[in-house]
Design a protein around this motif. Structure first.
Motif, PDB file in Angstrom:
ATOM      1  N   ILE A   1       0.847  -1.197   0.000  1.00 56.02           N
ATOM      2  CA  ILE A   1       0.000   0.000   0.000  1.00 56.02           C
ATOM      3  C   ILE A   1       0.880   1.243   0.000  1.00 56.02           C
ATOM      4  CG2 ILE A   1      -1.784   1.309   1.199  1.00 56.02           C
ATOM      5  CD1 ILE A   1      -2.738  -1.212   2.502  1.00 56.02           C
ATOM      6  N   LEU A   2       0.581   2.160  -0.908  1.00 62.07           N
ATOM      7  CA  LEU A   2       1.241   3.466  -0.918  1.00 62.07           C
ATOM      8  C   LEU A   2       0.242   4.504  -0.431  1.00 62.07           C
ATOM      9  CD1 LEU A   2       3.730   5.186  -1.606  1.00 62.07           C
ATOM     10  CD2 LEU A   2       2.795   5.454  -3.924  1.00 62.07           C
ATOM     11  N   PHE A   3       0.562   5.156   0.682  1.00 63.59           N
ATOM     12  CA  PHE A   3      -0.273   6.224   1.234  1.00 63.59           C
ATOM     13  C   PHE A   3       0.232   7.561   0.693  1.00 63.59           C
ATOM     14  CE2 PHE A   3      -0.761   2.829   4.366  1.00 63.59           C
ATOM     15  CZ  PHE A   3      -2.125   2.857   4.620  1.00 63.59           C
ATOM     16  N   ILE A   4      -0.692   8.346   0.109  1.00 64.98           N
ATOM     17  CA  ILE A   4      -0.309   9.619  -0.516  1.00 64.98           C
ATOM     18  C   ILE A   4      -1.218  10.731   0.015  1.00 64.98           C
ATOM     19  CG2 ILE A   4       0.262  10.778  -2.675  1.00 64.98           C
ATOM     20  CD1 ILE A   4       0.007   8.102  -4.107  1.00 64.98           C
TER      21      ILE A   4
ATOM     22  N   SER B   1      10.476  11.638   9.438  1.00 68.40           N
ATOM     23  CA  SER B   1      10.747  11.122  10.791  1.00 68.40           C
ATOM     24  C   SER B   1       9.461  10.982  11.599  1.00 68.40           C
ATOM     25  CB  SER B   1      11.732  12.043  11.519  1.00 68.40           C
ATOM     26  OG  SER B   1      11.179  13.349  11.692  1.00 68.40           O
ATOM     27  N   HIS B   2       8.468  11.845  11.354  1.00 69.47           N
ATOM     28  CA  HIS B   2       7.201  11.767  12.082  1.00 69.47           C
ATOM     29  C   HIS B   2       6.533  10.413  11.842  1.00 69.47           C
ATOM     30  CE1 HIS B   2       6.695  16.455  12.002  1.00 69.47           C
ATOM     31  NE2 HIS B   2       7.868  16.066  12.432  1.00 69.47           N
ATOM     32  N   ILE B   3       6.490  10.012  10.583  1.00 67.27           N
ATOM     33  CA  ILE B   3       5.837   8.752  10.231  1.00 67.27           C
ATOM     34  C   ILE B   3       6.701   7.555  10.634  1.00 67.27           C
ATOM     35  CG2 ILE B   3       5.163   7.324   8.258  1.00 67.27           C
ATOM     36  CD1 ILE B   3       3.050   9.331   9.085  1.00 67.27           C
ATOM     37  N   GLN B   4       8.002   7.688  10.468  1.00 64.67           N
ATOM     38  CA  GLN B   4       8.907   6.601  10.856  1.00 64.67           C
ATOM     39  C   GLN B   4       8.830   6.315  12.353  1.00 64.67           C
ATOM     40  OE1 GLN B   4      12.598   8.129   9.310  1.00 64.67           O
ATOM     41  NE2 GLN B   4      12.042   7.676   7.175  1.00 64.67           N
TER      42      GLN B   4
ATOM     43  N   SER C   1       0.699  -8.553   7.235  1.00 62.84           N
ATOM     44  CA  SER C   1      -0.067  -8.757   6.001  1.00 62.84           C
ATOM     45  C   SER C   1       0.161  -7.659   4.967  1.00 62.84           C
ATOM     46  CB  SER C   1      -1.568  -8.825   6.316  1.00 62.84           C
ATOM     47  OG  SER C   1      -1.858  -9.864   7.222  1.00 62.84           O
ATOM     48  N   TYR C   2       0.664  -6.513   5.417  1.00 67.86           N
ATOM     49  CA  TYR C   2       0.779  -5.358   4.527  1.00 67.86           C
ATOM     50  C   TYR C   2       2.170  -4.739   4.599  1.00 67.86           C
ATOM     51  CZ  TYR C   2      -4.322  -5.531   4.268  1.00 67.86           C
ATOM     52  OH  TYR C   2      -5.619  -5.927   4.062  1.00 67.86           O
ATOM     53  N   GLN C   3       2.674  -4.346   3.451  1.00 67.63           N
ATOM     54  CA  GLN C   3       3.862  -3.511   3.374  1.00 67.63           C
ATOM     55  C   GLN C   3       3.390  -2.097   3.051  1.00 67.63           C
ATOM     56  OE1 GLN C   3       6.853  -4.802   0.603  1.00 67.63           O
ATOM     57  NE2 GLN C   3       8.020  -2.889   0.741  1.00 67.63           N
ATOM     58  N   MET C   4       3.556  -1.209   4.004  1.00 67.83           N
ATOM     59  CA  MET C   4       2.970   0.131   3.898  1.00 67.83           C
ATOM     60  C   MET C   4       4.066   1.193   3.808  1.00 67.83           C
ATOM     61  SD  MET C   4      -0.118  -0.340   6.677  1.00 67.83           S
ATOM     62  CE  MET C   4       0.806  -1.338   7.841  1.00 67.83           C
ATOM     63  N   THR C   5       3.921   2.084   2.845  1.00 65.72           N
ATOM     64  CA  THR C   5       4.890   3.157   2.629  1.00 65.72           C
ATOM     65  C   THR C   5       4.146   4.461   2.374  1.00 65.72           C
ATOM     66  OG1 THR C   5       6.609   1.692   1.757  1.00 65.72           O
ATOM     67  CG2 THR C   5       6.741   3.986   1.126  1.00 65.72           C
ATOM     68  N   PHE C   6       4.711   5.553   2.900  1.00 65.63           N
ATOM     69  CA  PHE C   6       4.133   6.886   2.735  1.00 65.63           C
ATOM     70  C   PHE C   6       4.996   7.717   1.792  1.00 65.63           C
ATOM     71  CE2 PHE C   6       2.002   5.460   6.448  1.00 65.63           C
ATOM     72  CZ  PHE C   6       0.890   6.264   6.658  1.00 65.63           C
TER      73      PHE C   6
ATOM     74  N   THR D   1       8.807   5.343   4.868  1.00 64.86           N
ATOM     75  CA  THR D   1       8.575   6.454   3.950  1.00 64.86           C
ATOM     76  C   THR D   1       9.424   6.212   2.703  1.00 64.86           C
ATOM     77  OG1 THR D   1      10.332   7.748   5.026  1.00 64.86           O
ATOM     78  CG2 THR D   1       8.064   8.134   5.750  1.00 64.86           C
ATOM     79  N   PHE D   2       8.872   6.547   1.551  1.00 71.11           N
ATOM     80  CA  PHE D   2       9.639   6.406   0.312  1.00 71.11           C
ATOM     81  C   PHE D   2      10.689   7.506   0.277  1.00 71.11           C
ATOM     82  CE2 PHE D   2      10.567   6.462  -4.202  1.00 71.11           C
ATOM     83  CZ  PHE D   2      10.630   5.108  -4.484  1.00 71.11           C
TER      84      PHE D   2
END
Length: 395
Positions: free
Chosen positions: A5-8, A43-46, A30-35, A52-53
């Motif tokens: 999943i790519l979150f944009i 850093s906030h999301i990490q 179950s999911y590989q998630m990247t923002f 993060t990409f």
């Protein structure tokens, strides 16, 4: 094999947080998630445990970095919040799209005439409408909602407050999730405010325990149409002896009441809302939901933004808040503000009636949240997408 999943999000905290809230509902097994985010938010999301990409995606980058990221990451699904370009990139790569949508961008809405959208999307729409993909006019959105509506759409709200239009197409593609927010500790992890903020707020509340306490926020954008009136309103509250926690910038209270005012751009919203008597806000999507979740009487200050004021009008209609329109002349505006404050701080009958409505809405939030299953929504969408591709190949 994990679903990718790519979150944009639209590159602002108020649109990143709802996607982080959705991501926390899913299992990393179950999911590989990247923002895809501006570097300042990586850093906030990490810190919340998400990837993060490695690209500094800014608002003015338009479509290209989004297409490059999709090409490199090869997601199975895109999840966006008010992102102006995902409608294009999802079509280029034929990837199913989940969108967060709200009042103000729904198809066939009747919005308040003469008002704007708080994101300023109208001024960008003509440019986006004629956007060319690979020099070909592959897709041309016909309305603002075309930009933001996905294959599946999630409303971070409840049906009693943000109603779907009667003639909305593909109604079955819309799901209510209730508020998509992070708890106060998670907000600390993102670096929005430090651990010290909890004690600072607690100490301020203790010093003012004998006063009526008010949380006064006008959002991150500090809209000009609210700001000037808000300064006068804030000084009035302090002069009346109330204690106020606020994010209103560049306010200098009179020296004799300065100890009654606590300023911070970000505060632990749950901690604050649990401990104040009244909330004054601009009806941002997350903001008004904090009010409902804490059954907190409120005044909503109009901003001439239909995505906010239309909800504020609805809150007023059901007696969950009192709305003050920005269209009022200055004298009438302040008279109405003073009267609303007096009612919602001291009129027990009015307070009890509003709290009764707020308790019902809080119950609705809890029910909606219990029934919302993001994992199931994703798997159903991916199954439909797979079946559609299979049928196309057969034909």
């Amino acid at each position: 094999m994990k679903t990718k999943i790519l979150f944009i999000p639209h590159p602002m905290a108020s649109h990143i947080i709802p996607l982080a809230s959705l991501a926390k509902m899913l299992s990393p097994e179950s999911y590989q998630m990247t923002f895809l985010l501006p570097k300042e938010f990586h850093s906030h999301i990490q810190n919340l445990g998400f990837q993060t990409f490695e690209m500094d995606r800014q608002w003015n980058d338009e479509l290209m970095k989004e297409l490059m990221t999709i090409e490199a990451f090869r997601p199975d699904i895109l999840v966006d919040d008010l992102n102006f370009y995902t409608g294009f990139s999802s079509r280029v790569h034929s990837i199913p799209r989940v969108s967060i949508v709200r009042t103000g961008i729904l198809p066939n809405e009747q919005n308040t005439p003469g008002y704007e959208h708080s994101s300023g999307l109208i001024k960008h729409f003509d440019k986006l409408k004629s956007f060319k993909l690979y020099e070909e006019n592959m897709w041309e959105p016909q309305s603002k909602s075309d930009l933001f509506v996905g294959d599946v759409n999630i409303l971070p709200a409840i049906p009693s407050i943000e109603k779907l239009p009667d003639k909305i197409p593909d109604k079955q593609s819309y799901f209510y999730s209730g508020p998509l927010v992070l708890n106060d500790l998670d907000m600390t992890a993102t670096g929005v405010f430090s651990d010290d903020m909890f004690k600072l707020v607690s100490d301020f509340l203790s010093r003012n325990e004998d006063r009526k306490k008010i949380y006064f926020t006008i959002g991150l954008g500090q809209p000009e149409v609210i700001y000037e009136n808000a300064l006068t309103c804030l000084q009035h509250l302090l002069d009346k002896g109330h204690a106020v926690i606020t994010n209103i910038e560049n306010f200098e209270p009179h020296e004799e009441v300065a100890a009654q005012c606590f300023y911070a751009p970000f505060v632990p919203m749950n901690q604050v809302c649990r401990n104040v008597d009244l909330m004054i806000h601009q009806c941002g999507s997350a903001t008004y939901n904090y009010q409902l979740q804490h059954t907190l009487p409120a005044i909503v200050l109009g901003s001439k933004c239909y995505d906010r004021d239309d909800i504020a009008i609805r809150l007023d209609e059901v007696n969950a808040a009192e709305y003050i329109s920005a269209d009022l002349d200055r004298g009438t505006y302040h008279d109405k503000f003073i009267n609303s404050v007096q009612r919602l701080l001291f009129n027990k009958e009015k307070i009890d009636a509003m709290k009764k409505i707020l308790c019902r809405l809080k119950g609705e939030i809890q029910k909606v949240q219990e029934e919302f299953d993001f994992d199931e929504i994703i798997n159903t969408l991916l199954s439909k997408h797979h079946n559609s591709k299979t049928k196309t190949k057969v034909l």
